[in-house]
Design a protein around this motif. Structure first.
Motif, PDB file in Angstrom:
ATOM      1  N   GLN A  46       8.329  60.575  42.273  1.00  0.00           N
ATOM      2  CA  GLN A  46       7.500  59.427  42.633  1.00  0.00           C
ATOM      3  C   GLN A  46       7.589  58.273  41.644  1.00  0.00           C
ATOM      4  N   VAL A  47       8.282  58.462  40.528  1.00  0.00           N
ATOM      5  CA  VAL A  47       8.315  57.449  39.465  1.00  0.00           C
ATOM      6  C   VAL A  47       8.973  56.152  39.945  1.00  0.00           C
ATOM      7  N   LYS A  48      10.109  56.235  40.595  1.00  0.00           N
ATOM      8  CA  LYS A  48      10.812  55.034  41.044  1.00  0.00           C
ATOM      9  C   LYS A  48       9.978  54.234  42.044  1.00  0.00           C
ATOM     10  N   GLU A  49       9.295  54.928  42.951  1.00  0.00           N
ATOM     11  CA  GLU A  49       8.439  54.258  43.921  1.00  0.00           C
ATOM     12  C   GLU A  49       7.292  53.522  43.227  1.00  0.00           C
ATOM     13  N   TYR A  50       6.683  54.172  42.231  1.00  0.00           N
ATOM     14  CA  TYR A  50       5.565  53.571  41.512  1.00  0.00           C
ATOM     15  C   TYR A  50       5.994  52.328  40.733  1.00  0.00           C
ATOM     16  N   LEU A  51       7.139  52.396  40.089  1.00  0.00           N
ATOM     17  CA  LEU A  51       7.604  51.247  39.308  1.00  0.00           C
ATOM     18  C   LEU A  51       8.121  50.128  40.186  1.00  0.00           C
ATOM     19  N   ALA A  52       8.544  50.430  41.416  1.00  0.00           N
ATOM     20  CA  ALA A  52       9.052  49.400  42.317  1.00  0.00           C
ATOM     21  C   ALA A  52       7.939  48.536  42.887  1.00  0.00           C
ATOM     22  N   LYS A  53       6.753  49.106  43.089  1.00  0.00           N
ATOM     23  CA  LYS A  53       5.664  48.321  43.652  1.00  0.00           C
ATOM     24  C   LYS A  53       5.021  47.452  42.582  1.00  0.00           C
TER      25      LYS A  53
END
Length: 50
Positions: free
Chosen positions: A42-49
């Motif tokens: 979930q890290v990439k999704e969190y940093l993308a938003k």
């Protein structure tokens, strides 16, 4: 762009990461830090938003 810090944590066979994000306040212009512990996937999704 805000700084992004990722430290990995490993417990009970599952991989977690502590994500620290620097966010600028729209009212004062000061920066604050938001910390979350997320699953590695979930890290990439969190940093993308934003």
């Amino acid at each position: 762009m805000a700084k992004k810090v990722i430290a990995t944590l490993q417990t009970a066979g599952k991989n977690y990461a502590k994500v620290i994000r620097m966010v600028k306040s729209p009212k004062t212009g000061a920066y604050t830090f938001k910390e979350n512990i997320l699953h590695v996937e979930q890290v990439k999704e969190y940093l993308a938003k934003k």
